[in-house]
Design a protein around this motif. Structure first.
Motif, short mmCIF file in Angstrom:
data_model
loop_
_atom_site.label_atom_id
_atom_site.label_comp_id
_atom_site.label_asym_id
_atom_site.label_seq_id
_atom_site.Cartn_x
_atom_site.Cartn_y
_atom_site.Cartn_z
N THR A 1 31.66 -23.85 0.39
CA THR A 1 31.46 -23.01 -0.79
C THR A 1 30.74 -21.72 -0.43
N GLU A 2 29.70 -21.83 0.39
CA GLU A 2 28.94 -20.65 0.81
C GLU A 2 29.81 -19.66 1.59
N ARG B 1 30.84 -29.64 2.00
CA ARG B 1 31.26 -28.95 0.77
C ARG B 1 30.39 -27.72 0.52
N ARG B 2 29.08 -27.87 0.72
CA ARG B 2 28.18 -26.74 0.47
C ARG B 2 28.47 -25.58 1.42
N ARG C 1 29.55 -27.27 10.65
CA ARG C 1 29.71 -25.89 10.18
C ARG C 1 31.06 -25.34 10.60
N ALA D 1 28.50 -33.88 1.67
CA ALA D 1 27.89 -32.92 0.76
C ALA D 1 27.58 -31.61 1.47
N LYS D 2 27.11 -31.71 2.71
CA LYS D 2 26.84 -30.50 3.49
C LYS D 2 28.13 -29.75 3.80
#
Length: 315
Positions: free
Chosen positions: A233-234, A229-230, A202, A226-227
Motif C-alpha cells: 500500500t505504501e 500488505r502495508r 519488501r 500484514a507487513k
C-alpha cells in the motif's frame, strides 16, 4: 498480475527428486530419476495442482554437501522437460537465483519456457544463501540483495511485450537487442519473490506479483502478511500480491508408519479444516509436501489430497 483462481485456496507442489536436501527428501528419491519426475508431474496435472516447482543451486560446496546434497536439477531444463509431459499445470521456479545471471540470459531462457509451455511459467526468484556459488561466478555475495532488486526490474522489462526491450540500471543495461520468441503471457509472466527476511518481504511487496515465504511457521505468517500488505500500500500498488505458504508435511489418512511428529495426518476433512486457516490469514496458495516411502505412495497421496482434501479447502 494474478494467475490464481479468485476466491480459491490453490495448492501446488515442490517436486521431489530434483532437489535432495536432508531437510525434506525421502529415502526413495536417491534412486529416482526422470521417469519418476514425469509421473509426478502428470499426477499434479491431472489432479488440479496449481503448479509444480523446481529450485536452483549452481553448485554446493563440500562443507554443505552432507546436509544439502549436490542433487539440484536445473529449473529451466527440468520445467521445460516436464512442460512437454503436461498440459495445464503451471511451471514455477522456486526459486531461481536471478542475481547470478545477466537478466537477458534469464529472460531468453524463461521466455522460451513460457512460449514452449503455452504460457504456464511463474518466475520465482530469490537472493540465495551460499556464498561459494557467488564467489565462483564472480558475483559479490554481500551485494546480492541490491543485485536481485535490479535483476527483477530488468527481468520484468525483458519479459514484457516488446521485442526490443530496454532497461537502464547501475549494474544491468540493454537496449536495441531483440529477443524472440516472446512469452505467451501478456503483458508478461508473473514474478513471485521468495524469502522471509525483511529485505525479501519488501522486495516481494514492491517488486513482486507474489510472495513465496521460506521457513515461516504458521503462527508467524499473519504478521508477515500484514507487513506485506502495508508495504504494498505504501508503494502505491493496489493489486494484492499472491501470497503463499509452505505447509507442514502431510499424510492423508492414518499412516501405518512413523511420519514424524510435525506431520499433519488424518481423514481429509480434518486436514482441510487445518489448512483452511491459511486462507483465513490471506494466503492465496499453499505448497504441500507429502510424506512417502515410494513414488507410488506419493502419487497416491497426491490423488487422495485432490479427491478428499481439496474440495473442502474453500468450505
Amino acid at each position: 498480475m494474478r494467475v490464481l483462481p479468485e476466491g480459491k485456496l490453490a495448492y501446488g507442489i515442490q517436486l521431489p527428486v530434483q532437489s535432495q536436501s536432508t531437510l525434506y527428501t525421502e529415502p526413495w528419491e536417491a534412486g529416482a530419476g526422470p521417469a519418476d519426475l514425469v509421473e509426478i508431474a502428470r499426477t499434479a496435472d491431472r489432479h488440479g495442482f496449481a503448479y509444480i516447482a523446481c529450485c536452483e543451486h549452481i553448485g554446493i560446496p563440500r562443507r554443505l554437501a552432507a546436509a544439502m546434497s549436490t542433487v539440484w536439477y536445473d529449473p529451466v531444463a527440468t520445467l521445460s522437460y516436464l512442460a512437454a509431459a503436461t498440459t495445464r499445470v503451471r511451471l514455477l521456479s522456486h526459486i531461481a537465483l536471478a542475481a547470478l545471471k545477466h537478466p537477458l540470459i534469464s529472460a531468453k531462457q524463461y521466455a522460451t519456457l513460457d512460449h514452449l509451455s503455452g504460457g504456464r511459467l511463474i518466475l520465482g526468484v530469490g537472493a540465495g544463501h551460499v556464498p561459494e556459488e557467488f564467489d565462483a561466478l564472480g558475483v559479490d555475495f554481500a551485494r546480492r540483495g541490491a543485485l536481485l532488486d535490479e535483476a527483477v526490474d530488468a527481468l520484468k522489462a525483458a519479459l514484457g511485450p516488446e521485442e526490443f526491450p530496454a532497461y537502464q540500471g547501475k549494474r544491468f543495461a540493454f537496449d536495441g537487442l531483440g529477443q524472440r520468441p516472446r512469452p505467451v503471457q501478456a503483458p508478461r509472466p508473473p514474478v513471485w519473490v521468495g524469502g522471509s527476511s525483511p529485505a525479501a518481504l519488501r522486495r516481494a511487496a514492491v517488486r513482486g506479483d507474489g510472495w513465496l515465504p521460506q521457513g515461516d511457521r504458521r503462527d508467524q505468517l499473519p504478521a508477515q502478511l500484514a507487513k506485506l500488505r502495508r508495504l504494498r500500500t505504501e508503494a502505491g500498488i493496489s493489486t494484492p500480491a499472491e501470497a503463499g505458504a509452505i505447509t507442514e508435511p502431510l499424510y492423508v489418512g492414518e499412516p501405518a508408519w512413523d511420519t514424524g511428529r510435525r506431520t499433519l495426518t488424518g481423514p481429509p476433512e480434518r486436514l482441510a479444516e487445518s489448512l483452511r486457516e491459511y486462507k483465513v490469514m490471506g494466503v492465496r496458495q499453499i505448497q504441500v509436501r507429502f510424506r512417502s516411502r515410494s513414488r507410488t505412495e506419493l502419487t497416491d497421496q497426491m490423488a487422495a489430497f485432490a479427491a478428499g482434501v481439496a474440495p473442502h479447502l474453500d468450505s
